[in-house]
Design a protein around this motif. Structure first.
Motif, mmCIF file in Angstrom:
data_model
loop_
_atom_site.group_PDB
_atom_site.id
_atom_site.type_symbol
_atom_site.label_atom_id
_atom_site.label_comp_id
_atom_site.label_asym_id
_atom_site.label_seq_id
_atom_site.Cartn_x
_atom_site.Cartn_y
_atom_site.Cartn_z
ATOM 1 N N VAL A 406 13.967 -1.428 25.381
ATOM 2 C CA VAL A 406 12.779 -2.202 25.013
ATOM 3 C C VAL A 406 12.695 -3.215 26.205
ATOM 4 O O VAL A 406 11.771 -3.587 27.054
ATOM 5 C CB VAL A 406 12.611 -3.243 23.921
ATOM 6 N N GLN A 409 11.792 -1.561 29.777
ATOM 7 C CA GLN A 409 10.543 -1.357 29.831
ATOM 8 C C GLN A 409 9.588 -2.533 30.011
ATOM 9 O O GLN A 409 8.888 -2.419 30.535
ATOM 10 C CB GLN A 409 9.951 -0.530 28.460
ATOM 11 N N THR A 410 10.148 -3.403 29.283
ATOM 12 C CA THR A 410 9.259 -4.918 29.379
ATOM 13 C C THR A 410 9.646 -5.225 30.804
ATOM 14 O O THR A 410 8.416 -5.786 31.517
ATOM 15 C CB THR A 410 9.617 -5.904 28.406
ATOM 16 N N ARG A 413 7.387 -3.385 33.276
ATOM 17 C CA ARG A 413 5.888 -3.594 33.287
ATOM 18 C C ARG A 413 5.689 -5.007 33.591
ATOM 19 O O ARG A 413 4.403 -5.379 33.902
ATOM 20 C CB ARG A 413 5.303 -3.234 31.981
ATOM 21 N N ALA A 414 6.410 -5.920 33.918
ATOM 22 C CA ALA A 414 6.298 -7.348 33.568
ATOM 23 C C ALA A 414 5.536 -7.926 35.295
ATOM 24 O O ALA A 414 4.941 -8.815 35.052
ATOM 25 C CB ALA A 414 7.557 -8.134 33.419
ATOM 26 N N VAL A 419 9.704 -13.206 31.813
ATOM 27 C CA VAL A 419 10.346 -12.508 30.700
ATOM 28 C C VAL A 419 11.645 -13.243 30.398
ATOM 29 O O VAL A 419 12.301 -13.503 31.319
ATOM 30 C CB VAL A 419 10.652 -10.964 30.837
ATOM 31 N N PRO A 475 8.879 -11.946 25.859
ATOM 32 C CA PRO A 475 7.835 -11.573 27.019
ATOM 33 C C PRO A 475 6.906 -12.354 27.197
ATOM 34 O O PRO A 475 6.663 -13.208 26.145
ATOM 35 C CB PRO A 475 7.493 -10.119 26.543
ATOM 36 N N HIS A 476 6.122 -12.259 28.167
ATOM 37 C CA HIS A 476 4.922 -13.007 28.253
ATOM 38 C C HIS A 476 4.934 -14.582 28.399
ATOM 39 O O HIS A 476 4.209 -15.244 27.529
ATOM 40 C CB HIS A 476 3.754 -12.493 27.364
#
Length: 550
Positions: A406, A409-410, A413-414, A419, A475-476
């Protein structure tokens, strides 16, 4: 009789291969159609499609063709080559983020290692495939996994469970509308009845299956059905009928390159001669089958064939040869037994987890009666597989492998979005374990997990890699400072007293923080920097938060 068999093989008419279509998608579709009709021809078409895809720089299409190549090689018992092909497809799928292709490649790898005897490894591949297929909404991929897990249970001798799940696959695959998978599952049901010693039932099913498989042109499935049909006839005392089935099936098995069942058919043919009092005729057939088993590393068949050879040589008065084959049979039997003990132990460890989760899931299924029964059962089995593959058994948090996947993948895409990665190591846990015992320590870890989960957002991920270490993915992030604030909040809830085994205990934690992109964009870099920050806290007196020095 051997001359007659050779003539049949030599006279088999194999249509000349038609020119391949120029279009890449058409080549892949043709290879897929040929897979269970003519594996050797499917191999040729798949290799052509891979070469064309690479020329056109069509990575995903090359991966799809590689999966079909792996399947064609698998049916020919060329397991090492099949493993390489599926591995190539898996790498391509992950590079291009194609989840359906990834699920199919993992499923193929599970089949290969299962046939090589690594049942625990097979289950791991199947569970991973099921989880990926579930994420991708790939219903067909998930049914394929159930079909193959049932085959592993059969290999382990759990034929009743295998039969139950193969019957379920027949129903669900029929609903999904995949005729080839329905056919595969029906053949497996017949094989399960044979393994249970229900030879009459297996024969009845074969009598229905064989004409349907001939009409559909599913030649690989037909070879398997004919092989077990013949063996069932032999075990029911109908050696001459079994012989006729084998002589009809052998040319087809050899023509399509189905090596494992060619070997099986030859072994059964030899036994028909033995039952008819013709050991001299049986001998060269067995020797041919043994050579084939050795060439393709079919250890189980090789062991059985050596035992049969010993009996035949004894009947012919070759006592020295009989003794030699018997010794080789026992040596291989001991080797296989030793390997099986280890493999089954590792497999059963994973299966115990699965059984426990199934019991919990049964209660959940009762609360969801509005779902169609067979659909809910399928969903449940795959949820169980996904849970085993992704979660820590003690705390229910994500395990190391799932967290890694995970997080990667995070980060991929970040982009420039922040993150955060937190690394927590408990301070004072060992003292609780030493004074109150391991059960109390386990209870404390579960309580820590609950507190951490309660303090993070829905989209954050908390994991327990092992021991008294925890990781958190954030994330984010709006600002890098948000990660430190979350770390301080988690530290605060962990310093509040716990009640463990009737005792009030106090612990704390050392927390290291790293944030992308400022501390790095690769997971390994962020993990190292968060770990280094945590150790700076340890060295400075524990119970604190430290950010990366980068």
């Amino acid at each position: 009789m051997l001359v007659s068999m050779t003539c049949l093989v030599d006279s088999l008419e194999t249509p000349a291969a038609e020119p391949l279509p120029a279009d890449l998608a058409a080549q892949i579709a043709l290879a897929d159609d040929l897979l269970v009709m003519h594996p050797t021809r499917a191999e040729q078409v798949a290799r052509s499609a891979i070469a064309l895809a690479e020329t056109q720089e069509e990575g995903v299409q090359a991966g799809r063709a590689a999966v079909l190549l792996g399947g064609a090689l698998f049916f020919q018992a060329r397991y090492d080559e099949a493993r390489d092909a599926f591995g190539q497809a898996l790498g391509t799928a992950r590079a291009h983020h194609d989840r359906v292709l990834e699920a199919r490649a993992l499923n193929g790898l599970g089949n290969v290692v299962s046939y090589q005897g690594d049942y625990a490894g097979a289950l791991e591949h199947f569970m991973a495939s099921s989880r990926v297929a579930l994420d991708a909404g790939d219903e067909l991929g998930r049914v394929r996994v159930l079909n193959n897990i049932a085959a592993v249970w059969s290999e382990l001798g759990e034929h009743g469970s295998a039969l139950q799940h193969h019957q379920e696959v027949v129903t669900v695959a029929g609903r999904v509308g995949d005729a080839s998978l329905v056919s595969s599952a029906r053949v497996n049901v017949m094989v399960d009845h044979h393994a249970l010693g229900e030879y009459g039932r297996a024969l009845d099913l074969a009598e229905t299956l064989v004409p349907a498989l001939e009409a559909a042109g599913l030649r690989q499935h037909l070879v398997v059905a004919q092989a077990y049909r013949a063996d069932s006839l032999l075990r029911l005392g109908r050696a001459q009928d079994a012989q006729q089935v084998i002589l009809a099936a052998l040319p087809l098995a050899e023509a399509i390159g189905e090596q494992a069942h060619t070997c099986f058919l030859l072994g059964t043919l030899a036994m028909t001669h033995q039952h008819q009092g013709q050991p001299a005729v049986a001998l060269p057939v067995l020797e041919r089958a043994l050579a084939l088993a050795g060439e393709h590393r079919l250890a189980g068949q090789e062991r059985d064939l050596l035992g049969r050879l010993s009996e035949v040589r004894e009947a012919l008065g070759d006592f020295q040869g009989a003794l030699r084959d018997l010794r080789a049979h026992h040596a291989l039997e001991r080797q296989i037994h030793a390997e099986d003990v280890d493999r089954k132990t590792r497999f059963l460890t994973a299966q115990f987890q699965l059984d426990s989760l199934k019991r919990e899931a049964e209660l959940e299924r009762q609360r969801a009666r509005q779902l169609e029964e067979d659909h809910s059962a399928l969903q449940e089995d795959h949820a169980l597989l996904a849970h085993v593959a992704a979660h820590d058994a003690l705390t229910g948090l994500a395990n190391r492998a799932h967290f890694q996947a995970v997080a990667e993948q995070t980060l991929a895409r970040a982009g420039e979005a922040g993150v955060g990665l937190l690394f927590l190591d408990l301070d004072g846990f060992k003292a609780v374990n030493d004074t109150l015992g391991h059960d109390a320590g386990d209870d404390l870890l579960r309580q820590v997990a609950g507190r951490l989960r309660s303090q993070v957002r829905r989209g954050d991920l908390v994991a327990r890699p092992g021991g008294d270490e925890f990781t958190v993915l954030l994330p984010h992030l709006r600002t890098p400072g948000d990660a430190r604030q979350v770390a301080q909040k988690l530290l605060g809830v962990l310093t509040e007293p716990f009640v463990v085994s009737g005792n009030t205990v106090t612990i704390s934690a050392s927390v290291g923080v790293a944030v992308s992109p400022q501390d790095g964009t690769e997971l390994a870099v962020l993990q190292r920097r968060a770990d280094e920050a945590m150790y700076r806290v340890k060295r400075s007196g524990r119970a604190g938060v430290q950010t990366s020095s980068a």
